[in-house]
Design an enzyme around this catalytic site. Structure first.
Site, PDB file in Angstrom:
ATOM      1  N   GLY A 166      71.942  44.111  31.324  1.00  0.00           N
ATOM      2  CA  GLY A 166      73.064  43.173  31.156  1.00  0.00           C
ATOM      3  C   GLY A 166      73.067  42.122  32.252  1.00  0.00           C
TER       4      GLY A 166
ATOM      5  N   ASP B 109      67.943  42.389  29.322  1.00  0.00           N
ATOM      6  CA  ASP B 109      69.064  41.832  28.533  1.00  0.00           C
ATOM      7  C   ASP B 109      68.501  41.397  27.181  1.00  0.00           C
ATOM      8  OD1 ASP B 109      71.470  40.248  27.665  1.00  0.00           O
ATOM      9  OD2 ASP B 109      72.065  40.581  29.740  1.00  0.00           O
TER      10      ASP B 109
ATOM     11  N   TYR C  85      85.109  51.184  21.495  1.00  0.00           N
ATOM     12  CA  TYR C  85      84.920  50.800  22.899  1.00  0.00           C
ATOM     13  C   TYR C  85      85.472  51.903  23.818  1.00  0.00           C
ATOM     14  CZ  TYR C  85      84.847  47.964  27.141  1.00  0.00           C
ATOM     15  OH  TYR C  85      84.581  47.487  28.403  1.00  0.00           O
TER      16      TYR C  85
ATOM     17  N   ALA D 159      72.018  39.102  32.347  1.00  0.00           N
ATOM     18  CA  ALA D 159      72.090  37.676  32.008  1.00  0.00           C
ATOM     19  C   ALA D 159      73.497  37.119  32.156  1.00  0.00           C
ATOM     20  CB  ALA D 159      71.592  37.463  30.574  1.00  0.00           C
TER      21      ALA D 159
ATOM     22  N   ASP E  19      66.917  44.501  22.608  1.00  0.00           N
ATOM     23  CA  ASP E  19      68.230  44.706  21.984  1.00  0.00           C
ATOM     24  C   ASP E  19      68.591  46.183  22.130  1.00  0.00           C
ATOM     25  OD1 ASP E  19      70.437  44.994  20.451  1.00  0.00           O
ATOM     26  OD2 ASP E  19      69.573  44.172  18.603  1.00  0.00           O
ATOM     27  N   LEU E  20      69.520  46.459  23.016  1.00  0.00           N
ATOM     28  CA  LEU E  20      69.860  47.863  23.314  1.00  0.00           C
ATOM     29  C   LEU E  20      70.723  48.503  22.229  1.00  0.00           C
ATOM     30  CD1 LEU E  20      70.542  47.604  27.164  1.00  0.00           C
ATOM     31  CD2 LEU E  20      68.402  48.130  25.985  1.00  0.00           C
TER      32      LEU E  20
ATOM     33  N   LYS F 238      83.257  54.431  26.342  1.00  0.00           N
ATOM     34  CA  LYS F 238      83.430  54.435  27.801  1.00  0.00           C
ATOM     35  C   LYS F 238      83.833  55.827  28.307  1.00  0.00           C
ATOM     36  CE  LYS F 238      82.251  50.186  28.622  1.00  0.00           C
ATOM     37  NZ  LYS F 238      81.036  49.876  29.386  1.00  0.00           N
TER      38      LYS F 238
ATOM     39  N   GLY G 296      76.791  45.714  28.071  1.00  0.00           N
ATOM     40  CA  GLY G 296      77.895  46.281  27.298  1.00  0.00           C
ATOM     41  C   GLY G 296      78.443  45.272  26.318  1.00  0.00           C
TER      42      GLY G 296
HETATM   43  P1  NAI Z   1      79.230  40.099  29.842  1.00  0.00           P
HETATM   44  O1  NAI Z   1      79.400  39.861  28.398  1.00  0.00           O
HETATM   45  O2  NAI Z   1      79.428  38.961  30.784  1.00  0.00           O
HETATM   46  O3  NAI Z   1      77.776  40.734  30.124  1.00  0.00           O
HETATM   47  C1  NAI Z   1      77.270  41.767  29.326  1.00  0.00           C
HETATM   48  C2  NAI Z   1      75.776  41.586  29.180  1.00  0.00           C
HETATM   49  O4  NAI Z   1      75.304  42.648  28.331  1.00  0.00           O
HETATM   50  C3  NAI Z   1      75.390  40.260  28.521  1.00  0.00           C
HETATM   51  O5  NAI Z   1      74.417  39.577  29.281  1.00  0.00           O
HETATM   52  C4  NAI Z   1      74.851  40.678  27.166  1.00  0.00           C
HETATM   53  O6  NAI Z   1      73.808  39.828  26.665  1.00  0.00           O
HETATM   54  C5  NAI Z   1      74.345  42.101  27.465  1.00  0.00           C
HETATM   55  N1  NAI Z   1      74.244  42.827  26.202  1.00  0.00           N
HETATM   56  C6  NAI Z   1      75.204  43.004  25.269  1.00  0.00           C
HETATM   57  N2  NAI Z   1      74.699  43.605  24.179  1.00  0.00           N
HETATM   58  C7  NAI Z   1      73.382  43.823  24.448  1.00  0.00           C
HETATM   59  C8  NAI Z   1      72.322  44.377  23.683  1.00  0.00           C
HETATM   60  N3  NAI Z   1      72.496  44.803  22.416  1.00  0.00           N
HETATM   61  N4  NAI Z   1      71.106  44.464  24.261  1.00  0.00           N
HETATM   62  C9  NAI Z   1      70.896  43.998  25.525  1.00  0.00           C
HETATM   63  N5  NAI Z   1      71.863  43.440  26.267  1.00  0.00           N
HETATM   64  C10 NAI Z   1      73.100  43.336  25.731  1.00  0.00           C
HETATM   65  O7  NAI Z   1      80.187  41.305  30.211  1.00  0.00           O
HETATM   66  P2  NAI Z   1      80.710  41.942  31.583  1.00  0.00           P
HETATM   67  O8  NAI Z   1      82.153  41.749  31.599  1.00  0.00           O
HETATM   68  O9  NAI Z   1      79.894  41.559  32.726  1.00  0.00           O
HETATM   69  O10 NAI Z   1      80.460  43.480  31.223  1.00  0.00           O
HETATM   70  C11 NAI Z   1      79.583  44.330  31.920  1.00  0.00           C
HETATM   71  C12 NAI Z   1      80.030  45.749  31.674  1.00  0.00           C
HETATM   72  O11 NAI Z   1      81.343  45.907  32.234  1.00  0.00           O
HETATM   73  C13 NAI Z   1      80.143  46.131  30.208  1.00  0.00           C
HETATM   74  O12 NAI Z   1      79.665  47.452  30.054  1.00  0.00           O
HETATM   75  C14 NAI Z   1      81.640  46.095  29.954  1.00  0.00           C
HETATM   76  O13 NAI Z   1      82.012  47.002  28.955  1.00  0.00           O
HETATM   77  C15 NAI Z   1      82.184  46.523  31.300  1.00  0.00           C
HETATM   78  N6  NAI Z   1      83.563  46.142  31.565  1.00  0.00           N
HETATM   79  C16 NAI Z   1      83.936  44.818  31.537  1.00  0.00           C
HETATM   80  C17 NAI Z   1      85.243  44.493  31.823  1.00  0.00           C
HETATM   81  C18 NAI Z   1      85.721  43.076  31.870  1.00  0.00           C
HETATM   82  O14 NAI Z   1      86.935  42.853  31.905  1.00  0.00           O
HETATM   83  N7  NAI Z   1      84.860  42.095  31.917  1.00  0.00           N
HETATM   84  C19 NAI Z   1      86.264  45.531  32.095  1.00  0.00           C
HETATM   85  C20 NAI Z   1      85.740  46.875  32.129  1.00  0.00           C
HETATM   86  C21 NAI Z   1      84.442  47.136  31.853  1.00  0.00           C
END
Ligand code: NAI
Length: 289
Positions: free
Chosen positions: A8, A32, A157, A10, A41-42, A161, A71
């Site tokens: 993740g 990513d 979701y 990116a 693609d995860l 988690k 995620g």
């Molecule tokens: P984000 O959307 O900015 O980054 C998530 C990254 O995961 C993206 O680069 C995306 O391309 C990658 N991704 C998604 N599906 C994918 C797939 N099928 N294959 C490969 N890569 C994939 O999100 P963020 O906020 O940085 O999230 C990171 C983690 O934190 C996630 O697990 C999210 O559930 C968790 N989280 C986020 C919160 C928030 O408020 N932003 C709160 C609590 C947890």
């Protein structure tokens, strides 16, 4: 300086963490579905197998650290429950398991799984979905959330988690992990200002839910702040941290659960507690033989 993998990477917290680690002089292998060293693609078994193998090859069988930050959030009408649970649960568990030998080879490796405080603050998440994920039964987990109709993605979701953080706690203490010098822990962020949160804020119904959700310190977290916590959890100062879930959420978990946790060992748990106590001493005696 070590070799670290960040999934993740990116966007959001993964991107901030990869940058922080690179600034510290580490080599970082990014995963990513776009803009990464290893594009995969995860959400599919094939994508996960490809990512797992490609990282092992790039790291030449030696990993000092792994951050599982890829995620998918609960975006209504966007990702299916199946996709959410595949990325958030299997995208962590299958990769981390595949990398275990390379982590063990490092001697004192650290793994940080990005969970969420949704696990402890979201009501109604079906326990059946959580239990199904923990036994790798995706179809049953999907069926268990489908009955929630339009809120199925949110339930998927929450379930993903809870399951992934329970998997961390169960796995971290095993001899093949803790005993192999690997420290496996989870971080549970609250609302953090990333593109994932931005997408939720762009949907009026979700925006209202996010903005009215209790955050005692107010506002949203910054991805760089979370990256700093993750960096600490990857450092040797975190050698004694094992199977922990660190909430960095502006106080939401404490707000809802102040009297729920920590808890004394309930009387009904005592037989199980004694069993585990005996099992641990047996294993320690066996090891010292
Ligand atoms: P984000 O959307 O900015 O980054 C998530 C990254 O995961 C993206 O680069 C995306 O391309 C990658 N991704 C998604 N599906 C994918 C797939 N099928 N294959 C490969 N890569 C994939 O999100 P963020 O906020 O940085 O999230 C990171 C983690 O934190 C996630 O697990 C999210 O559930 C968790 N989280 C986020 C919160 C928030 O408020 N932003 C709160 C609590 C947890």
């Amino acid at each position: 300086m070590g070799v670290h993998v960040v999934t993740g990477a990116a966007s959001g917290m993964g991107l901030a963490t990869a940058k922080r680690l690179r600034d510290d002089g580490h080599r970082v292998i990014t995963v990513d579905r776009h803009e990464a060293d290893i594009v995969a693609d995860l959400s599919t078994p094939h994508g996960r197998a490809h990512a797992a193998a490609a990282v092992l090859s790039a790291a030449e069988g030696h990993l000092d650290g792994a951050v599982l930050a890829a995620g998918v959030g609960p975006r209504p009408g966007r990702d299916s429950a199946e996709t959410i649970m595949s990325v958030n649960y299997f995208g962590v568990v299958e990769l981390t398991q595949a990398w275990r030998p390379a982590l063990a080879a490092a001697g004192c490796a650290k793994v940080v799984v990005v969970g969420s405080n949704s696990a402890t603050t979201m009501p109604m998440v079906p326990g059946r979905a959580v239990r199904a994920l923990l036994r790798d039964d995706l179809p049953t987990a999907v069926r268990a959330v489908r009955i929630f109709g339009s809120t199925a993605p949110a339930m998927a979701y929450g379930a993903s988690k809870i399951a992934v953080m329970r998997w961390v706690r169960r796995t971290a203490v095993q001899p093949t992990w803790a005993g192999a010098g690997i420290r496996l822990n989870a971080i549970a962020p609250g609302a953090v200002d990333t593109p994932l949160l931005g997408e939720q804020l762009a949907t009026p119904r979700q925006a209202k839910a996010v903005r009215t959700f209790p955050v005692p310190v107010g506002g949203f977290g910054d991805p760089a702040q979370l990256a700093a916590w993750i960096r600490f959890m990857l450092s040797n100062d975190a050698d004694f941290l094992c199977g922990s879930v660190i909430f960095v959420d502006g106080g939401s978990d404490a707000y809802f659960r102040a009297d729920h946790w920590p808890r004394r060992v309930p009387t009904t748990m005592i037989p199980r507690y004694l069993y585990r106590l005996a099992a641990f001493s047996r294993a320690a005696r066996h090891q010292n033989r």
